[in-house]
Design a protein around this motif. Structure first.
Motif, mmCIF file in Angstrom:
data_model
loop_
_atom_site.group_PDB
_atom_site.id
_atom_site.type_symbol
_atom_site.label_atom_id
_atom_site.label_comp_id
_atom_site.label_asym_id
_atom_site.label_seq_id
_atom_site.Cartn_x
_atom_site.Cartn_y
_atom_site.Cartn_z
ATOM 1 N N GLU A 1 -7.622 -4.087 7.173
ATOM 2 C CA GLU A 1 -7.726 -2.712 6.670
ATOM 3 C C GLU A 1 -6.813 -2.493 5.464
ATOM 4 O O GLU A 1 -7.185 -1.810 4.503
ATOM 5 C CB GLU A 1 -7.422 -1.698 7.789
ATOM 6 N N GLU B 1 -7.407 -3.312 -2.488
ATOM 7 C CA GLU B 1 -8.448 -3.595 -3.488
ATOM 8 C C GLU B 1 -9.108 -2.298 -3.946
ATOM 9 O O GLU B 1 -9.393 -2.112 -5.136
ATOM 10 C CB GLU B 1 -9.483 -4.546 -2.903
ATOM 11 N N GLU B 2 -9.314 -1.394 -3.004
ATOM 12 C CA GLU B 2 -9.973 -0.122 -3.319
ATOM 13 C C GLU B 2 -9.117 0.738 -4.254
ATOM 14 O O GLU B 2 -9.614 1.307 -5.233
ATOM 15 C CB GLU B 2 -10.232 0.634 -2.004
ATOM 16 N N ILE B 3 -7.811 0.842 -3.983
ATOM 17 C CA ILE B 3 -6.980 1.759 -4.767
ATOM 18 C C ILE B 3 -6.548 1.176 -6.109
ATOM 19 O O ILE B 3 -6.176 1.919 -7.017
ATOM 20 C CB ILE B 3 -5.733 2.217 -3.964
ATOM 21 N N TRP C 1 -3.271 8.241 -0.097
ATOM 22 C CA TRP C 1 -4.356 7.299 -0.414
ATOM 23 C C TRP C 1 -4.678 6.351 0.744
ATOM 24 O O TRP C 1 -5.599 5.554 0.638
ATOM 25 C CB TRP C 1 -4.033 6.508 -1.673
ATOM 26 N N SER D 1 0.815 -1.215 0.000
ATOM 27 C CA SER D 1 0.000 0.000 0.000
ATOM 28 C C SER D 1 0.848 1.265 0.000
ATOM 29 O O SER D 1 0.330 2.365 -0.233
ATOM 30 C CB SER D 1 -0.935 0.011 1.214
ATOM 31 N N THR E 1 -6.545 5.746 3.884
ATOM 32 C CA THR E 1 -7.764 6.439 4.323
ATOM 33 C C THR E 1 -8.095 6.232 5.798
ATOM 34 O O THR E 1 -9.172 6.606 6.243
ATOM 35 C CB THR E 1 -8.950 5.937 3.477
ATOM 36 N N HIS F 1 -8.206 -4.451 2.313
ATOM 37 C CA HIS F 1 -9.344 -3.728 1.726
ATOM 38 C C HIS F 1 -8.863 -2.477 0.975
ATOM 39 O O HIS F 1 -9.363 -2.152 -0.104
ATOM 40 C CB HIS F 1 -10.338 -3.330 2.817
ATOM 41 N N LEU F 2 -7.880 -1.769 1.553
ATOM 42 C CA LEU F 2 -7.348 -0.572 0.912
ATOM 43 C C LEU F 2 -6.712 -0.920 -0.438
ATOM 44 O O LEU F 2 -6.938 -0.217 -1.437
ATOM 45 C CB LEU F 2 -6.309 0.100 1.813
ATOM 46 N N GLY G 1 -8.585 -1.276 -7.765
ATOM 47 C CA GLY G 1 -9.773 -1.595 -8.535
ATOM 48 C C GLY G 1 -9.754 -2.978 -9.168
ATOM 49 O O GLY G 1 -10.303 -3.179 -10.256
#
Length: 456
Positions: A214, A220-222, A160, A137, A162, A217-218, A224
């Motif tokens: 956490e 996967e979010e950043i 990024w 990350s 969060t 999940h981050l 996509g």
């Protein structure tokens, strides 16, 4: 599977290969001849399902002859190993083209060029990272703007991230990364990771949801795209029945020690202390009075001319206190012995996993790469205690070494770290949970839109 040429990468890749093979799937494990010959032997039940594909490593300028892994070269020569590794692009392409029944390619951070090759051949590809999700990350995703430029900028979490966290590099760790003088012909690790994660179909991470939800999940979010934890991949070895003389003498010594009293010291296959650091570690050990086993690498490969030496008289003075081993040592067997209570480690993820699967308390001393991020994660979760250091130089004293060891191994103040190691053991040693993660990975490979059905 195509791992980077470091045993800290090849071994986790092999662990995942073994677990997938146990499900009845066939694996081509691609590396160089000398590396595959040095990997642990496979159990006869799965060896027919794992084929070692040996690609000869091209010779490049500044890379010592017969150097095929990071353990064979000084740290400043690793960049030329990456240059040679990049030269495997053509033979790897030819191998992939020749495979009629290939379902998926799992690749490491280094071959940033592989997603394009796989995509052009219609082969789904997954970057499988042996780094934690927290470490990944810290690398800029394609969707973000990264305005970090000065070393100090990297001592804060990137924009990024969060959620509130103290997981970031310390200044001396950043400076050591920035101080690497890369040959202009060699691509940086940050760029390799950025491109690999941008071009792949999926991201697989050597981690689990209960450890760092956490961060997973981050990721996967950043990015996509699917991020799949594959479990911690605790190292296992096929017992051939042979017992090494080094281990026999160590075991005899350990058998005479009180349960949980011995501190084990090792810094992996890549980290090498400076002479000043080595001296402070040694004198700190001596000051602590704790019994110890120290696996000490004085050289990195045959061309490493910067030998580090123990302080004069150290081994003689500590003969009754500890053992120093300067050759290979069976880390798993040492950590599994009941007399070992703590582990002074560089915070390499493989070493952390091996320690926690045996509930050994962690004393942390970082040197390079992702180790600083790992250490912050462990600190934040009260799973490890870092030896106090100067923020800019990274300097530490023998007194801080001795005090840190005694705190974690013996003092009431350090009980939280001893208890946490015991608490985390089920998570890091649960074979059933590990099996479920592998099943989920295979299910994702089968069901993901761009992934073909894997044939049994």
């Amino acid at each position: 599977m195509f791992p980077w040429l470091a045993f800290g990468h090849m071994i986790p890749y092999l662990e995942l290969a073994k677990l997938i093979a146990q499900k009845g799937h066939k694996i081509s494990f691609i590396s160089t001849p000398r590396n595959t010959d040095r990997l642990p032997k496979l159990h006869p039940s799965i060896s027919p399902l794992i084929t070692f594909v040996k690609l000869s490593l091209p010779q490049v300028e500044n890379l010592p002859k017969d150097a095929e892994a990071t353990t064979d070269v000084p740290y400043d020569k690793v960049q030329y190993l990456k240059q040679a590794y990049d030269s495997l692009k053509e033979p790897l392409s030819k191998f992939l083209e020749s495979c009629d029944d290939l379902d998926c390619v799992l690749f490491d951070f280094a071959p940033y060029w592989l997603p394009d090759i796989a995509t052009s051949l219609g082969i789904p590809n997954v970057i499988f990272s042996i780094f934690t999700a927290a470490a990944l990350s810290c690398v800029k995703p394609a969707s973000a703007v990264d305005d970090r430029s000065k070393p100090e900028d990297f001592t804060f979490p990137p924009k990024w991230v969060t959620f509130p966290t103290n997981v970031t590099l310390r200044l001396f760790e950043v400076l050591r990364i920035f101080d690497q003088s890369l040959d202009p012909n060699v691509v940086s690790d940050f760029y390799r990771l950025q491109e690999g994660m941008k071009g792949c179909d999926m991201i697989a991470v050597r981690s689990c949801m209960k450890f760092e939800p956490e961060w997973l999940h981050l990721l996967e979010e950043i990015h996509g795209k699917p991020v799949i934890p594959v479990g911690v991949l605790a190292t296992t070895e096929y017992d051939t029945g042979e017992e090494n003389q080094t281990w026999r003498s160590m075991k005899d010594w350990l058998d005479k020690k009180k349960k949980g009293s011995v501190v084990y010291i090792a810094f992996g296959s890549e980290a090498k202390p400076s002479q000043v650091e080595l001296t402070e570690i040694a004198l700190g050990l001596e000051l602590s009075g704790l019994p110890f086993i120290w696996v000490l690498r004085k050289h990195r490969g045959s061309v490493d001319t910067e030998s580090i030496e123990l302080p004069e008289g150290f081994e003689k003075r500590t003969r009754a206190q500890g053992l120093v081993c300067t050759s290979w040592a069976p880390q798993l067997k040492i950590l599994a012995h009941d007399s070992v209570g703590g582990f002074l480690t560089h915070s390499g993820w493989s070493s952390v996993v091996e320690a926690l699967q045996h509930a050994r308390a962690l004393i942390l001393l970082t040197f390079l790469a992702d180790q600083g991020i790992n250490a912050r994660v462990l600190e934040e979760k009260k799973m490890g205690y870092s030896i106090p250091r100067n923020e800019k130089s990274g300097y530490f004293t023998r007194d801080s070494v001795a005090e840190s060891l005694r705190l974690v191994m013996e003092m009431e103040e350090g009980k939280v770290y001893r208890d946490k190691a015991k608490e985390m053991r089920p998570l890091f040693a649960d074979k059933d949970q590990q099996d479920k993660y592998v099943e989920k990975l295979l299910d994702h490979l089968k069901s993901h839109g761009r992934i073909k059905k894997i044939k049994r």
